[in-house]
Design an enzyme around this catalytic site. Sequence first.
Site, PDB file in Angstrom:
ATOM      1  N   ASP A  21       0.803  -1.144  -0.168  1.00 46.60           N
ATOM      2  CA  ASP A  21      -0.063   0.157  -0.242  1.00 46.60           C
ATOM      3  C   ASP A  21       0.900   1.329  -0.099  1.00 46.60           C
ATOM      4  O   ASP A  21       1.870   1.694   0.534  1.00 46.60           O
ATOM      5  CB  ASP A  21      -0.779   0.252   1.102  1.00 46.60           C
ATOM      6  N   GLY A  71      -0.035   5.582  -4.318  1.00 45.56           N
ATOM      7  CA  GLY A  71      -0.668   6.462  -4.639  1.00 45.56           C
ATOM      8  C   GLY A  71      -0.418   7.450  -4.278  1.00 45.56           C
ATOM      9  O   GLY A  71       0.011   8.539  -4.790  1.00 45.56           O
ATOM     10  N   ARG A 112      -1.440   8.998 -10.048  1.00 42.86           N
ATOM     11  CA  ARG A 112      -1.217   7.546  -9.451  1.00 42.86           C
ATOM     12  C   ARG A 112      -0.385   6.494 -10.241  1.00 42.86           C
ATOM     13  O   ARG A 112       0.061   5.656  -9.707  1.00 42.86           O
ATOM     14  CB  ARG A 112      -2.184   7.499  -8.965  1.00 42.86           C
ATOM     15  N   HIS A 160       2.145   3.276  -8.794  1.00 43.35           N
ATOM     16  CA  HIS A 160       2.759   2.053  -9.087  1.00 43.35           C
ATOM     17  C   HIS A 160       3.561   1.884  -9.974  1.00 43.35           C
ATOM     18  O   HIS A 160       3.967   0.573  -9.878  1.00 43.35           O
ATOM     19  CB  HIS A 160       1.310   1.123 -10.001  1.00 43.35           C
ATOM     20  N   SER A 195     -10.697  -7.594  -5.616  1.00 40.13           N
ATOM     21  CA  SER A 195     -11.851  -6.981  -6.213  1.00 40.13           C
ATOM     22  C   SER A 195     -12.544  -6.109  -6.135  1.00 40.13           C
ATOM     23  O   SER A 195     -13.246  -5.280  -6.777  1.00 40.13           O
ATOM     24  CB  SER A 195     -12.766  -8.597  -5.660  1.00 40.13           C
ATOM     25  N   GLU A 196     -12.201  -5.360  -4.856  1.00 42.84           N
ATOM     26  CA  GLU A 196     -12.236  -3.637  -5.082  1.00 42.84           C
ATOM     27  C   GLU A 196     -12.221  -2.992  -5.781  1.00 42.84           C
ATOM     28  O   GLU A 196     -12.575  -1.737  -5.641  1.00 42.84           O
ATOM     29  CB  GLU A 196     -12.657  -4.513  -3.649  1.00 42.84           C
ATOM     30  N   ARG A 256     -12.225   1.850  -8.436  1.00 46.22           N
ATOM     31  CA  ARG A 256     -10.942   3.813  -8.785  1.00 46.22           C
ATOM     32  C   ARG A 256     -11.560   3.794 -10.252  1.00 46.22           C
ATOM     33  O   ARG A 256     -11.740   3.046 -10.670  1.00 46.22           O
ATOM     34  CB  ARG A 256      -9.310   2.776  -8.554  1.00 46.22           C
ATOM     35  N   LEU A 300      12.216 -19.859  -5.304  1.00 44.99           N
ATOM     36  CA  LEU A 300      11.070 -18.704  -4.727  1.00 44.99           C
ATOM     37  C   LEU A 300       9.486 -19.550  -5.566  1.00 44.99           C
ATOM     38  O   LEU A 300       9.510 -18.642  -6.599  1.00 44.99           O
ATOM     39  CB  LEU A 300      12.049 -17.672  -4.619  1.00 44.99           C
ATOM     40  N   SER A 341      -7.720  -5.203   4.868  1.00 44.32           N
ATOM     41  CA  SER A 341      -8.522  -5.151   3.726  1.00 44.32           C
ATOM     42  C   SER A 341      -8.573  -6.579   2.194  1.00 44.32           C
ATOM     43  O   SER A 341      -8.837  -6.677   1.471  1.00 44.32           O
ATOM     44  CB  SER A 341      -7.438  -4.281   3.008  1.00 44.32           C
TER      45      SER A 341
HETATM   46  C1  FPP Z   1      -2.373   0.161  -3.283  1.00 38.92           C
HETATM   47  O1  FPP Z   1      -1.348   1.719  -3.582  1.00 38.92           O
HETATM   48  C2  FPP Z   1      -1.521  -0.834  -4.645  1.00 38.92           C
HETATM   49  C3  FPP Z   1      -2.526  -1.242  -5.502  1.00 38.92           C
HETATM   50  C4  FPP Z   1      -3.063  -0.750  -5.428  1.00 38.92           C
HETATM   51  C5  FPP Z   1      -1.475  -1.690  -6.518  1.00 38.92           C
HETATM   52  C6  FPP Z   1      -0.461  -2.809  -6.180  1.00 38.92           C
HETATM   53  C7  FPP Z   1       0.476  -2.660  -7.109  1.00 38.92           C
HETATM   54  C8  FPP Z   1       1.608  -2.878  -7.935  1.00 38.92           C
HETATM   55  C9  FPP Z   1       2.595  -2.439  -6.126  1.00 38.92           C
HETATM   56  C10 FPP Z   1       1.816  -2.914  -8.885  1.00 38.92           C
HETATM   57  C11 FPP Z   1       2.892  -4.485  -8.696  1.00 38.92           C
HETATM   58  C12 FPP Z   1       1.774  -4.454  -9.555  1.00 38.92           C
HETATM   59  C13 FPP Z   1       1.729  -5.343 -10.498  1.00 38.92           C
HETATM   60  C14 FPP Z   1       2.315  -7.046 -11.352  1.00 38.92           C
HETATM   61  C15 FPP Z   1       0.989  -4.672 -12.265  1.00 38.92           C
HETATM   62  P1  FPP Z   1      -2.511   2.717  -3.022  1.00 38.92           P
HETATM   63  O2  FPP Z   1      -2.233   2.826  -5.201  1.00 38.92           O
HETATM   64  O3  FPP Z   1      -3.782   1.921  -2.536  1.00 38.92           O
HETATM   65  O4  FPP Z   1      -1.889   4.101  -2.350  1.00 38.92           O
HETATM   66  P2  FPP Z   1      -2.129   5.007  -1.428  1.00 38.92           P
HETATM   67  O5  FPP Z   1      -3.324   4.115  -0.279  1.00 38.92           O
HETATM   68  O6  FPP Z   1      -1.190   5.545  -1.451  1.00 38.92           O
HETATM   69  O7  FPP Z   1      -3.425   5.840  -2.525  1.00 38.92           O
END
Ligand code: FPP
Length: 238
Positions: free
Chosen positions: A15, A18, A28, A32, A61-62, A66, A126, A184
């Site tokens: 997490d 963003g 955002r 990622h 799923s949620e 976005r 792994l 979550s």
């Molecule tokens: C949460 O941060 C993160 C996600 C919803 C996506 C996680 C995905 C990656 C780390 C990319 C790697 C995955 C692949 C293989 C494509 P957030 O956006 O909720 O952050 P915030 O809480 O600061 O808004």
Amino acid sequence: MGEPSIPRHIAIVMDGNGRWATRRLLPRVAGHRQGVESLKRCIDACIARGVAVLTVFAFSSENWKRPADEVGGLFELLAKALAREVPRLHQSGVRLFFVGDRAGLSDKVAGGFGEAEALTAGNRKLTLNICFNYGGRWDIVQAAQGLAGRGEAITEASLRGSLSLSHVPDPDLLIRTGGEQRISNFLLWQCAYSELFFSDRLWPDFDEAALDAAITDYQRRERRFGSVPAPACVVGAS
Ligand code: FPP
């Protein structure tokens, strides 16, 4: 006393992507993108430390709730990351599993998952589970529906065996970055006895030292699985 044990299975809620981007006045999806780099670093670190299984929450799923451009950006990132990283992961001995509801994904994405899994099926260094279009409640429901559909009894063992992570032991350590302290809808069944570690670092900033801090904290925990502490050594006892 032996060496402190390395967790066999680490699960991570990645997490904070963003916020990492927003603080830099970036879109955002740039967060990622940086999150993918952080994941690559974490995979290498887990291999170097002898962790057997790493499970990460990449798209819940949620997350469909976005904005469309962010969802589209995540799928594009996934497609690029797969094309670029799967050969490298294969070379490093990583076995890939994509865990989640494939019915909600395009044939192209689901096909890419299947190809990566087939290519890496013989690897043992792994096991990397990438949870994509995944939710813990979805998983329990699909497991129960599968058993009911086949007319099989629902027991703890049969349900466990029908869940989408039945190929690995339950996580020893669940890490969540980004400062929030909740699960979550991640691995609801599997984390029943996992040790939880919450880091204030945003996922793109979660480096090897942060992983080591989580592992060291884990090594100080006493895991009892509902039992009582191990008896202290009694002086004079035979
Ligand atoms: C949460 O941060 C993160 C996600 C919803 C996506 C996680 C995905 C990656 C780390 C990319 C790697 C995955 C692949 C293989 C494509 P957030 O956006 O909720 O952050 P915030 O809480 O600061 O808004």
